[in-house]
Design a protein around this motif. Structure first.
Motif, PDB file in Angstrom:
ATOM      1  N   VAL A 324       0.844  -1.198   0.000  1.00 19.93           N
ATOM      2  CA  VAL A 324       0.000   0.000   0.000  1.00 19.93           C
ATOM      3  C   VAL A 324       0.883   1.254   0.000  1.00 19.93           C
ATOM      4  CG1 VAL A 324      -1.725   1.331   1.270  1.00 19.93           C
ATOM      5  CG2 VAL A 324      -1.903  -1.164   1.152  1.00 19.93           C
ATOM      6  N   ARG A 347      -2.798   1.142  -4.132  1.00 16.86           N
ATOM      7  CA  ARG A 347      -1.855   0.109  -4.564  1.00 16.86           C
ATOM      8  C   ARG A 347      -1.493   0.421  -6.020  1.00 16.86           C
ATOM      9  NH1 ARG A 347      -1.482  -4.260  -1.028  1.00 16.86           N
ATOM     10  NH2 ARG A 347      -3.245  -4.459   0.425  1.00 16.86           N
ATOM     11  N   THR A 356      -7.398   1.644  -2.244  1.00 13.92           N
ATOM     12  CA  THR A 356      -7.538   0.484  -1.358  1.00 13.92           C
ATOM     13  C   THR A 356      -8.548   0.702  -0.243  1.00 13.92           C
ATOM     14  OG1 THR A 356      -5.733   1.223   0.076  1.00 13.92           O
ATOM     15  CG2 THR A 356      -5.155  -0.183  -1.790  1.00 13.92           C
TER      16      THR A 356
END
Length: 619
Positions: A324, A347, A356
């Motif tokens: 991430v 991401r 995300t």
């Protein structure tokens, strides 16, 4: 240079020099001159080479090496008028050295004029150690893409032949001057730098196994790289450590590559660290962290303050498999619209990214809530972005101030479905619908070009249905009107967020059965917009007894073209002009406009004037 590791002309010359000087000392000969003519190695050759050996002060060996022309294989090319004076020449069974010599040579780009120099030649393996201080450089390439001016530096270089390769260890201290390699310009007088590198020169490449570049207050970079020998361009770069200090690193090394983008003129602060890998196809992997970052556009188009960044990206990876990446900030702005503290988690992999987790951006007393975001083709010439979002109620008065619109109150909220960015153009695939003034406002066919540029361009169609006129007129401080309002705006074009063309039609809905009342001030203001006679007369005579009047319908239109608003109303009046308001019941008031063409700047000033005015006073 790639000398062979065997006994050749250079080694035999050095051995002969040692023997001759030893013999000269024993025979009380104080000078020996050797004219060696042309001497060549695998990757170099020297012309008119001569060596003078003598006994110096205190009987110590001394010498002078002269080369009229030295040609080296590689980017350095040819050096002329080379002279090395060694007042203390040390000769042993193991090496030949000059600890405190003076070096002079000429070169199209480099110059040495009796600069301090030293060397040591190892007889066993042919290793050569060189030092020089006070070298200068000044040149300009034919295409203007590389140049240096008054560049001063010192060098320490170790060369060790190994089979058919040449190992090297280089330290370069750049002390002053300016250098330019398109598009980067660096002033080393303001920020000196040091480069240390070691590696191997082979028949096909220069392989730097480890390097470290330090420029205090600007950047530190270390890693390895490989240069293709055909053109000495980087075939691969692996930055295992990267530390950049803003604003200097942005000014020197980032901004030149961003010219022509929205990031080409920033005020910056903060620190960036990380790793970076590149190959012949461009960036392969990026891992960066940023702390206390400030990125503020000098043209005030956007701002990001007290931000932290964590970025993890690989070219061959997929977003689903990536770590991430996160960007968070304490404050931000888009134009004059302030955005509160928030964060964005993504991401990213290859040429794609996706959101995300939902993100919320506080603004104008409400928020933009982002539920979906994805991007593809980000590494190509036509990146695409798609998002879905919802706007919770924002303060229209604050929005108007930010966009330099006439002041009005109220709130705005709605859903933003499938907004796309493709080839520099923002498009709204569906419609944008907002609930405002107890009615709905819809935007269709939105097209926005260069949204962060100096003069953004926008095109759209919009419609409003069932707006509560009491709320609208209160928000705009126009005077009170009761009833409902429909509006259509087609072909709206804005440049720099200012309208240059549209066709607008505002009117009472035909099926509106709500109470229809209009105040004296609202009548007066509508009359002044249309240039109607009698504007301002309601506060005199019989009509001053009434605070408001009943009306049947309202209608006002404007088609803006070439800076002129072409006005129209409900219908053509019998005595000329056009109906803006048709009265109803007694006392009946009709508002008739007479100006068919009004300058747009004049109309805006009139709107600003009537919303700021307190209107007629009823006594």
């Amino acid at each position: 240079m790639i000398p062979r590791h065997h006994t050749g002309p250079r080694r035999r010359t050095a051995l002969a020099a040692v023997c001759l000087l030893a013999a000269a000392s024993a025979a009380a000969v104080d000078r020996i001159d050797l004219d060696l003519g042309r001497v060549a190695g695998d990757a170099w050759h020297a012309e008119d080479l001569s060596l003078s050996l003598r006994l110096g002060q205190g009987g110590r060996p001394a010498g002078t090496l002269r080369v009229a022309r030295l040609t080296l294989d590689g980017p350095l090319g040819t050096v002329t008028d080379l002279r090395l004076d060694c007042p203390r020449l040390r000769l042993t069974r193991h090496d030949l050295s000059c600890p405190d010599g003076r070096l002079t040579f000429r070169h199209p780009a480099l110059t040495a004029d009796r600069v301090p120099a030293a060397f040591r030649y190892e007889r066993a393996d042919g290793a050569l150690h060189l030092e020089a201080d006070g070298l200068t450089a000044g040149f300009s390439s034919a295409d203007g893409r590389q140049a240096a001016q008054a560049l001063r530096f010192a060098i320490i270089l170790d060369l060790i032949p190994e089979d058919r390769d040449l190992r090297f260890d280089l330290t370069l201290d750049i002390q002053a001057g300016q250098a330019y390699s398109d598009p980067v310009f660096v002033d080393f007088g303001a920020h000196p730098a040091r480069l240390h590198a070691r590696g191997r020169l082979t028949s096909d490449a220069l392989r730097v196994t480890a390097f470290r570049f330090e420029q205090p207050g600007v950047a530190v970079a270390s890693g390895g790289l490989r240069l293709a020998r055909e053109d000495w361009t980087p075939a691969s770069v692996d930055l295992r450590e990267l530390r950049a200090q803003l604003p200097a690193a942005y000014d020197y090394y980032l901004q030149p590559f961003l010219i022509g983008t929205p990031l080409d003129s920033l005020r910056t602060a903060g620190r960036i660290e990380g790793r970076l890998s590149l190959d012949a196809d461009g960036p392969a992997a990026i891992a960066l962290t940023g702390r206390n970052l400030t990125l503020a556009d000098t043209r005030e188009r956007f701002r990001l303050a007290d931000a932290d960044l964590a970025l993890d990206w690989t070219r061959d990876g997929e977003p689903a498999a990536a770590s991430v990446s996160r960007l968070s900030w304490d404050s931000a702005a888009l134009g004059r619209i302030d955005i509160g503290a928030s964060s964005l988690a993504l991401r990213a992999g290859g040429d794609a990214l996706r959101l995300t987790e939902p993100a919320r951006f506080p603004l104008l007393g409400g928020a933009l809530e982002l539920s979906a975001l994805s991007g593809t083709g980000l590494a190509g010439p036509r990146p695409e972005l798609r998002l879905d979002a919802r706007l919770t109620p924002i303060d229209l008065e604050r929005l108007g101030r930010a966009l330099d619109w006439p002041a009005f109150g109220g709130t705005l909220s709605g859903r933003i479905p499938e907004l796309t960015y493709d080839d520099g153009v923002v498009r709204l695939a569906g419609g944008l619908t907002a609930e405002v003034f107890d009615g709905t406002v819809s935007v269709r066919s939105l097209r926005l070009e260069d949204p962060l540029g100096l003069r953004p361009r926008a095109e759209l169609d919009a419609e409003a249905r069932g707006l509560d006129l009491a709320a609208v007129t209160h928000a705009f401080d126009f005077g009170r009107i009761e009833g409902r309002l429909d509006a259509d705006v087609t072909g709206l074009r804005l440049i720099g967020w200012q309208p240059v063309a549209f066709d607008a039609w505002l009117r009472t809905p035909r099926d509106d059965d709500s109470r229809h009342r209009i105040s004296q001030r609202a009548i007066d203001n509508l009359a002044s917009l249309g240039g109607g006679a009698g504007a301002g007369v309601l506060s005199r005579g019989f009509f001053k007894l009434f605070e408001s009047f009943a009306y049947d319908r309202i209608g006002l239109g404007c088609r803006l073209a070439r800076g002129v608003c072409h006005m129209r109303g409900l219908a053509t009046a019998e005595e000329g002009g056009y109906y803006i308001v048709r009265g109803r019941w007694l006392p009946r008031i009709d508002v008739i406009g007479h100006n068919r063409e009004v300058s747009w700047p004049v109309l805006i000033r009139q709107l600003q004037s009537v919303t700021a005015s307190q209107g007629p006073v009823i006594r």
